[in-house]
Design a protein around this motif. Structure first.
Motif, PDB file in Angstrom:
ATOM      1  N   MET A   1      38.574  -4.821  18.563  1.00 59.17           N
ATOM      2  CA  MET A   1      37.321  -5.732  18.583  1.00 59.17           C
ATOM      3  C   MET A   1      37.072  -5.908  17.065  1.00 59.17           C
ATOM      4  SD  MET A   1      34.465  -6.071  20.982  1.00 59.17           S
ATOM      5  CE  MET A   1      33.235  -4.944  20.221  1.00 59.17           C
TER       6      MET A   1
ATOM      7  N   SER B   1      34.404  -6.649  14.033  1.00 58.53           N
ATOM      8  CA  SER B   1      33.139  -6.511  14.157  1.00 58.53           C
ATOM      9  C   SER B   1      32.491  -7.942  13.986  1.00 58.53           C
ATOM     10  CB  SER B   1      32.732  -5.991  12.723  1.00 58.53           C
ATOM     11  OG  SER B   1      31.301  -6.131  12.598  1.00 58.53           O
ATOM     12  N   ALA B   2      31.223  -8.147  14.524  1.00 54.58           N
ATOM     13  CA  ALA B   2      30.501  -9.522  14.650  1.00 54.58           C
ATOM     14  C   ALA B   2      29.895  -9.786  13.305  1.00 54.58           C
ATOM     15  CB  ALA B   2      29.283  -9.298  15.718  1.00 54.58           C
ATOM     16  N   PHE B   3      29.909  -8.904  12.367  1.00 58.64           N
ATOM     17  CA  PHE B   3      29.139  -8.881  11.099  1.00 58.64           C
ATOM     18  C   PHE B   3      30.230  -9.163   9.871  1.00 58.64           C
ATOM     19  CE2 PHE B   3      26.573  -5.867  13.679  1.00 58.64           C
ATOM     20  CZ  PHE B   3      25.845  -6.778  14.171  1.00 58.64           C
TER      21      PHE B   3
ATOM     22  N   LEU C   1      27.446  -6.148   6.211  1.00 58.00           N
ATOM     23  CA  LEU C   1      27.398  -4.847   6.497  1.00 58.00           C
ATOM     24  C   LEU C   1      27.207  -3.894   5.534  1.00 58.00           C
ATOM     25  CD1 LEU C   1      30.298  -4.469   9.041  1.00 58.00           C
ATOM     26  CD2 LEU C   1      27.852  -4.035   9.558  1.00 58.00           C
TER      27      LEU C   1
ATOM     28  N   VAL D   1      23.466  -3.796   4.519  1.00 52.74           N
ATOM     29  CA  VAL D   1      22.461  -3.237   5.571  1.00 52.74           C
ATOM     30  C   VAL D   1      22.860  -1.642   5.053  1.00 52.74           C
ATOM     31  CG1 VAL D   1      22.317  -2.481   7.989  1.00 52.74           C
ATOM     32  CG2 VAL D   1      22.612  -5.016   7.205  1.00 52.74           C
ATOM     33  N   ARG D   2      24.354  -1.382   4.873  1.00 53.19           N
ATOM     34  CA  ARG D   2      24.589  -0.041   4.813  1.00 53.19           C
ATOM     35  C   ARG D   2      23.777   0.435   3.415  1.00 53.19           C
ATOM     36  NH1 ARG D   2      28.740   1.859   6.500  1.00 53.19           N
ATOM     37  NH2 ARG D   2      30.071  -0.157   5.835  1.00 53.19           N
TER      38      ARG D   2
ATOM     39  N   ARG E   1      11.429  -1.068  17.719  1.00 50.00           N
ATOM     40  CA  ARG E   1      12.521  -1.841  17.756  1.00 50.00           C
ATOM     41  C   ARG E   1      12.510  -2.688  19.034  1.00 50.00           C
ATOM     42  NH1 ARG E   1      16.447  -0.559  13.980  1.00 50.00           N
ATOM     43  NH2 ARG E   1      17.723  -2.271  14.899  1.00 50.00           N
TER      44      ARG E   1
ATOM     45  N   SER F   1      17.968  -8.471  17.380  1.00 46.45           N
ATOM     46  CA  SER F   1      18.910  -7.293  17.077  1.00 46.45           C
ATOM     47  C   SER F   1      20.260  -7.543  16.923  1.00 46.45           C
ATOM     48  CB  SER F   1      18.746  -6.427  18.521  1.00 46.45           C
ATOM     49  OG  SER F   1      18.847  -7.300  19.588  1.00 46.45           O
ATOM     50  N   GLU F   2      20.564  -8.637  16.641  1.00 45.61           N
ATOM     51  CA  GLU F   2      21.968  -9.034  16.205  1.00 45.61           C
ATOM     52  C   GLU F   2      21.936  -9.532  14.970  1.00 45.61           C
ATOM     53  OE1 GLU F   2      24.649 -10.831  19.285  1.00 45.61           O
ATOM     54  OE2 GLU F   2      24.060  -9.065  20.810  1.00 45.61           O
TER      55      GLU F   2
ATOM     56  N   THR G   1      23.888  -4.557  23.671  1.00 47.19           N
ATOM     57  CA  THR G   1      25.224  -5.006  23.488  1.00 47.19           C
ATOM     58  C   THR G   1      25.796  -3.892  22.407  1.00 47.19           C
ATOM     59  OG1 THR G   1      25.014  -6.651  21.576  1.00 47.19           O
ATOM     60  CG2 THR G   1      24.857  -7.455  23.664  1.00 47.19           C
ATOM     61  N   PRO G   2      27.096  -3.773  22.541  1.00 47.85           N
ATOM     62  CA  PRO G   2      27.833  -2.744  21.643  1.00 47.85           C
ATOM     63  C   PRO G   2      27.431  -3.391  20.122  1.00 47.85           C
ATOM     64  CG  PRO G   2      29.214  -3.347  23.292  1.00 47.85           C
ATOM     65  CD  PRO G   2      28.018  -4.133  23.539  1.00 47.85           C
ATOM     66  N   THR G   3      27.403  -4.613  20.044  1.00 44.94           N
ATOM     67  CA  THR G   3      27.047  -4.960  18.526  1.00 44.94           C
ATOM     68  C   THR G   3      25.535  -4.456  18.105  1.00 44.94           C
ATOM     69  OG1 THR G   3      28.311  -7.017  19.144  1.00 44.94           O
ATOM     70  CG2 THR G   3      26.754  -7.221  17.056  1.00 44.94           C
ATOM     71  N   ARG G   4      24.744  -4.689  18.982  1.00 45.75           N
ATOM     72  CA  ARG G   4      23.387  -4.234  18.737  1.00 45.75           C
ATOM     73  C   ARG G   4      23.262  -2.748  18.600  1.00 45.75           C
ATOM     74  NH1 ARG G   4      19.672  -7.899  23.074  1.00 45.75           N
ATOM     75  NH2 ARG G   4      20.250  -9.783  22.485  1.00 45.75           N
TER      76      ARG G   4
ATOM     77  N   LEU H   1      24.554  -2.099  15.028  1.00 46.40           N
ATOM     78  CA  LEU H   1      23.620  -2.463  13.967  1.00 46.40           C
ATOM     79  C   LEU H   1      22.375  -1.552  14.151  1.00 46.40           C
ATOM     80  CD1 LEU H   1      23.190  -4.409  11.783  1.00 46.40           C
ATOM     81  CD2 LEU H   1      22.036  -5.822  13.359  1.00 46.40           C
TER      82      LEU H   1
ATOM     83  N   ASP I   1      33.870  -0.390  23.477  1.00 48.55           N
ATOM     84  CA  ASP I   1      33.363  -1.315  22.492  1.00 48.55           C
ATOM     85  C   ASP I   1      32.413  -0.790  21.528  1.00 48.55           C
ATOM     86  OD1 ASP I   1      34.884  -3.204  23.884  1.00 48.55           O
ATOM     87  OD2 ASP I   1      33.273  -3.950  25.011  1.00 48.55           O
TER      88      ASP I   1
ATOM     89  N   SER J   1      33.996   1.172  18.779  1.00 45.56           N
ATOM     90  CA  SER J   1      34.742   0.150  17.809  1.00 45.56           C
ATOM     91  C   SER J   1      33.714  -0.589  16.967  1.00 45.56           C
ATOM     92  CB  SER J   1      35.878  -0.726  18.507  1.00 45.56           C
ATOM     93  OG  SER J   1      35.213  -2.148  18.594  1.00 45.56           O
ATOM     94  N   GLU J   2      32.783  -0.798  17.332  1.00 42.68           N
ATOM     95  CA  GLU J   2      31.586  -1.568  16.571  1.00 42.68           C
ATOM     96  C   GLU J   2      31.200  -0.520  15.751  1.00 42.68           C
ATOM     97  OE1 GLU J   2      30.468  -4.363  16.038  1.00 42.68           O
ATOM     98  OE2 GLU J   2      31.274  -5.613  17.841  1.00 42.68           O
TER      99      GLU J   2
ATOM    100  N   ALA K   1      33.442  -0.054  12.853  1.00 42.98           N
ATOM    101  CA  ALA K   1      33.352  -1.298  11.986  1.00 42.98           C
ATOM    102  C   ALA K   1      32.272  -0.988  11.112  1.00 42.98           C
ATOM    103  CB  ALA K   1      33.376  -2.518  12.730  1.00 42.98           C
ATOM    104  N   ALA K   2      31.026  -0.562  11.564  1.00 38.46           N
ATOM    105  CA  ALA K   2      29.800   0.006  10.668  1.00 38.46           C
ATOM    106  C   ALA K   2      30.165   0.898   9.901  1.00 38.46           C
ATOM    107  CB  ALA K   2      28.901  -0.074  11.909  1.00 38.46           C
ATOM    108  N   GLY K   3      31.200   1.769   9.964  1.00 41.56           N
ATOM    109  CA  GLY K   3      31.400   2.844   9.175  1.00 41.56           C
ATOM    110  C   GLY K   3      30.686   4.053   9.677  1.00 41.56           C
TER     111      GLY K   3
END
Ligand SMILES: Nc1nc2c(ncn2[C@@H]2O[C@H](COP(=O)(O)OP(=O)(O)O)[C@@H](O)[C@H]2O)c(=O)[nH]1
Ligand SMILES: [Mg+2]
Lengths: 291, 130
Positions: A1, A3-5, A10, A13-14, A89, A96-97, B40-43, B46, B71, B74-75, B78-80
């Motif tokens: 999958m 990433s959405a970003f 990213l 943000v990091r 939060r 949040s996304e 969600t996995p994305t949230r 993040l 999921d 994997s997210e 991707a975010a390291g």
């Protein structure tokens, strides 16, 4: 999958996440002269008054202008266990996304004054790394919020119609540092009369602007956003950190001195013993103004 | 100082258990970030990145734990954040525990695990190299 970003987002943000963690460790953080048009906004007020909710709304408006937003929210560390529950939060779920609404929860870790020790360095780091708008939400509380004045460019004091009783106690310190006083939850009764009380209390040069707001009804947010972006005349006494510190010391000294009167001391101790802390505070304030 | 993100991915609306756990972990000296329902996995990824947490804890009662966990993993990657241990709790059938562990989940706490066991696990989390 995948990433959405985006990779760029990213990375940004990091970068900020690492800088904020460095600030918490007391390590070196990115610093730069504060760029024009960017500011640190402190939102103070009692617990549950709507600080996180209001920040979420203001962040939404910043995002419509394409600005990136960093939110630094502080919650108290338990002095007994060293642990903390950081729940701000939840109120910012709308973002949040969105990687460019960066929310970091700080535990106060025993630092006095409603902030975490890392907050000033963290706020500066966010600006230095190119985040446009920084919001700081200290631990909710009355006079503990004074520390925010030294690191925020603008301080907004949030109250609600239920805060009437607290005003007496707040007057001493917090009203002095607020640039804008907002009565949130104006969808509830009592907001306009509180507004009138505040407007008559806040007088003199550099007096704070008072306004009504309701997150629930979506009223007043645009006005607050505009007020935050309108350059203010430097409001002398309130924003001068050194002066502030001396006023505060002075007030604390006066409060102590007023308790040397045996009658006042006895009254206050009796109130504290019976669990009426805010009544005790009012008694001290009364002693200060009449004693 | 262990920083923990507690999240509820998926659609089930029961957050009583995770809130109790949040309080217990706070009392055990952790800084606990709670994110609310329906993550969600994305949230989650993040939030873990922004909050720079040491551990990510997922609570799932909906039955979709295998998919959701895959999921989230994997997210996080991707975010390291592949180096952050993931815990899974909730309604997890025994047969799924090895599947989750193969995915890289550090520990599974199936429903009914005494809170003390969870706290003990956290007490042993090595501090991340900084
Ligand atoms: N009625 C009403 N409730 C509000 C308003 N703004 C926030 N709240 C509620 O007040 C509660 C506390 O809000 P929160 O933002 O967490 O307050 P904080 O502790 O000051 O950060 C939440 O349940 C919000 O939904 C408002 O304008 N009107
Ligand atoms: Mg809050």
């Amino acid at each position: 999958m995948p990433s959405a970003f985006s990779v760029t987002d990213l990375q940004r943000v990091r970068q900020l996440a690492e800088a904020l963690s460095a600030a918490e460790r007391g390590g070196p953080t990115p610093q730069a002269p504060r760029p024009p048009g960017r500011s640190v906004v402190g939102i103070i007020g009692p617990p549950g008054v709507g600080k996180s909710s209001v920040i979420s709304e203001l962040a939404a408006l910043s995002r419509t202008r394409g600005e990136s937003v960093a939110v630094l929210a502080v919650d108290p560390t338990s002095p007994l266990t060293g642990g903390a529950l950081l729940g701000d939060r939840v109120r910012m779920a709308a973002h949040s996304e969105d990687p460019l609404v960066f929310v970091r929860s700080f535990a106060s870790r025993g630092h006095p004054g409603g902030l975490a020790a890392a907050i000033p360095a963290a706020a500066n780091a966010a600006l230095a790394l190119g985040w446009d708008q920084v919001f700081v939400e200290p631990v909710g509380g009355g006079q503990n919020d004074i520390a925010i004045a030294s690191c925020a460019d603008v301080v907004v004091l949030l109250l609600s119609p239920e805060s009437g009783d607290e005003i007496q106690a707040l007057k001493a310190g917090v009203l002095e540092i607020a640039d804008i006083i907002v009565i949130n939850k104006a969808d509830r009764p009592g907001a306009s009369s509180l507004l009138r009380v505040l407007e008559s209390a806040a007088t003199g040069p550099g007096r704070p602007r008072c306004m009504l707001l309701s997150v629930t009804d979506g009223l007043g947010i645009k006005e607050l956003d505009l007020a935050l972006r309108t350059p203010r005349a430097p409001s002398g006494r309130g924003r001068d950190a050194a002066h502030l510190a001396s006023v505060l010391d002075d007030l604390v000294g006066q409060a102590r001195a007023s308790l040397r009167a045996p009658k006042a001391r006895e009254d206050v101790l009796r109130l504290i013993r019976s669990g009426q802390r805010s009544a005790a505070v009012r008694r001290i304030v009364e002693e200060l103004s009449h004693g | 100082m262990t920083r923990v993100l507690l999240a509820k991915p998926g659609l089930d609306g029961h957050d009583k258990g995770i809130k109790v756990l949040a309080t217990m972990l706070r009392d055990a000296g952790c800084e606990v970030i709670y994110t609310g329902l329906h993550q969600t996995p994305t949230r989650i990824a993040l939030a873990a990145l922004q909050e720079d947490v040491d551990v990510v804890g997922l609570s799932m009662l909906s039955g979709a734990h295998l998919e959701l966990t895959a999921d989230v993993i994997s997210e996080l990657k991707a975010a390291g954040l592949s180096d952050r241990p993931i815990l899974v709790g909730g309604n997890i059938p025994r047969r799924d525990i090895p599947v989750l562990q193969d995915m890289g989940v550090a520990r599974v706490f199936a429903a009914g695990t005494p809170y003390q066991d969870i706290i003990a696990w956290f007490a042993a989390v090595p501090g991340r190299a900084t």
